[in-house]
Structure formats: C-alpha cells, structure tokens
Motif scaffolding. Structure first.
Motif, PDB file in Angstrom:
ATOM      1  N   MET A   6     -18.471 -22.896 -51.880  1.00  0.00           N
ATOM      2  CA  MET A   6     -18.429 -21.937 -53.184  1.00  0.00           C
ATOM      3  C   MET A   6     -19.597 -20.991 -52.275  1.00  0.00           C
ATOM      4  O   MET A   6     -19.845 -20.467 -53.424  1.00  0.00           O
ATOM      5  N   PHE A   7     -18.788 -20.173 -51.487  1.00  0.00           N
ATOM      6  CA  PHE A   7     -19.618 -19.082 -51.568  1.00  0.00           C
ATOM      7  C   PHE A   7     -19.038 -18.812 -50.212  1.00  0.00           C
ATOM      8  O   PHE A   7     -17.962 -18.852 -49.214  1.00  0.00           O
ATOM      9  N   ASP A   8     -19.170 -17.253 -49.842  1.00  0.00           N
ATOM     10  CA  ASP A   8     -18.497 -15.904 -48.611  1.00  0.00           C
ATOM     11  C   ASP A   8     -19.024 -15.783 -47.291  1.00  0.00           C
ATOM     12  O   ASP A   8     -20.051 -15.613 -47.538  1.00  0.00           O
ATOM     13  N   ASP A   9     -19.510 -16.402 -46.701  1.00  0.00           N
ATOM     14  CA  ASP A   9     -20.651 -16.495 -45.870  1.00  0.00           C
ATOM     15  C   ASP A   9     -20.427 -14.578 -45.083  1.00  0.00           C
ATOM     16  O   ASP A   9     -21.572 -14.036 -44.659  1.00  0.00           O
ATOM     17  N   ASP A  10     -19.663 -13.587 -45.584  1.00  0.00           N
ATOM     18  CA  ASP A  10     -20.157 -12.264 -45.423  1.00  0.00           C
ATOM     19  C   ASP A  10     -20.156 -11.591 -46.573  1.00  0.00           C
ATOM     20  O   ASP A  10     -20.284 -10.349 -46.016  1.00  0.00           O
ATOM     21  N   ASP A  11     -20.731 -12.723 -47.300  1.00  0.00           N
ATOM     22  CA  ASP A  11     -21.439 -11.574 -48.424  1.00  0.00           C
ATOM     23  C   ASP A  11     -22.480 -10.959 -47.854  1.00  0.00           C
ATOM     24  O   ASP A  11     -23.460 -11.430 -47.801  1.00  0.00           O
ATOM     25  N   PRO A  12     -22.697  -9.637 -48.196  1.00  0.00           N
ATOM     26  CA  PRO A  12     -24.136  -8.360 -48.320  1.00  0.00           C
ATOM     27  C   PRO A  12     -25.013  -8.970 -49.288  1.00  0.00           C
ATOM     28  O   PRO A  12     -25.926  -9.350 -48.847  1.00  0.00           O
ATOM     29  N   VAL A  13     -24.480  -9.942 -50.440  1.00  0.00           N
ATOM     30  CA  VAL A  13     -25.479 -10.090 -50.801  1.00  0.00           C
ATOM     31  C   VAL A  13     -26.630 -11.454 -50.209  1.00  0.00           C
ATOM     32  O   VAL A  13     -27.518 -11.595 -50.463  1.00  0.00           O
ATOM     33  N   LEU A  14     -25.142 -12.437 -50.369  1.00  0.00           N
ATOM     34  CA  LEU A  14     -26.221 -14.055 -49.997  1.00  0.00           C
ATOM     35  C   LEU A  14     -26.788 -13.419 -48.647  1.00  0.00           C
ATOM     36  O   LEU A  14     -27.594 -13.843 -48.266  1.00  0.00           O
TER      37      LEU A  14
END
Length: 131
Positions: A6-14
């Motif tokens: 339930m997440f995107d590895d490319d998410d800059p906030v992550l």
C-alpha cells in the motif's frame, strides 16, 4: 493471507520519512500490513495509515503514524493534519498527514520522540553520545 503493498517506492515523502527514521540508532525497515514500518525492537513509526468513518475506509497514504507522549498526542490531535489511525489509535498512536510542505525539522523531531518512547535504553543513549 499477505497484505497488498500500500505504498509507492518512488514517493518522495516516503523517502523523507525513511531517511529520518533509518538514521536513528539500530533502526530498520520492514513491511507490516502492507506499509513501511520502522523499528528497533518495537515499531517507532509507520508510513501511511487509514481511518474508518461512516463505515468507509479513508486512506491517509502520505502520513506518518507515531507513538508519542500523551501531551504531544493530544496536541497533534488538535492539529488539522492530525488523525486517529484505525487499530493503533486506541493504543496511543496518532497519525499526521504529510506533503511536500512538511517541515523536515518538525518531522525529524516527532519521529525521534516516537523512537524514544519504544526503543531500548542502550539505543536511546546513543542519541546523546553517538561515539
């Protein structure tokens, strides 16, 4: 049954959360219930959460779930970015929505405070004396 991712590895906030959380002594990352969880012996923060309102699940994809002292939890609950996360909220956890305007210093302070509530004393001591 495994939970879906339930997440995107490319998410800059992550990536910001990850860089802060993993810089703490002994911190590691694992996937728990489909979301990144940062831990030593116990989890000190999760990336992403949800709430149940009116029978519907509302995702807070770009958020951090923190285990803070009660006074800080109450303060964040009053913040428009704060929310009581499903499942973990009754155990003292609080969610905070994040975006590209999130102040890195504030986020780092909150993640470190959450870490201090659950990390072993020997690791917390390394925050004061990193040698």
């Amino acid at each position: 049954m495994a939970h879906p991712k339930m997440f995107d590895d490319d998410d800059p906030v992550l990536e910001l959360v990850r860089s802060i959380a993993l810089a703490l002594p002994g911190a590691q990352e694992k996937i728990s219930h489909g979301r990144p969880a940062f831990h030593t012996v116990k989890v000190h923060c999760y990336y992403g959460g949800s709430v149940k309102a009116g029978g519907e699940w509302i995702a807070h994809e770009q958020s951090v779930l923190l285990h803070l002292p009660a006074a800080e939890t109450r303060a964040l609950a009053e913040d428009p970015r704060g929310f009581l996360p499903a499942y973990l909220g009754p155990s003292g956890w609080i969610g905070l929505d994040l975006d590209e305007r999130t102040e890195q210093d504030e986020l780092a302070e909150l993640i470190e405070e959450s870490y201090r509530t659950v990390a072993p004393k020997r690791l917390i001591a390394r925050l004061e004396d990193p040698a």
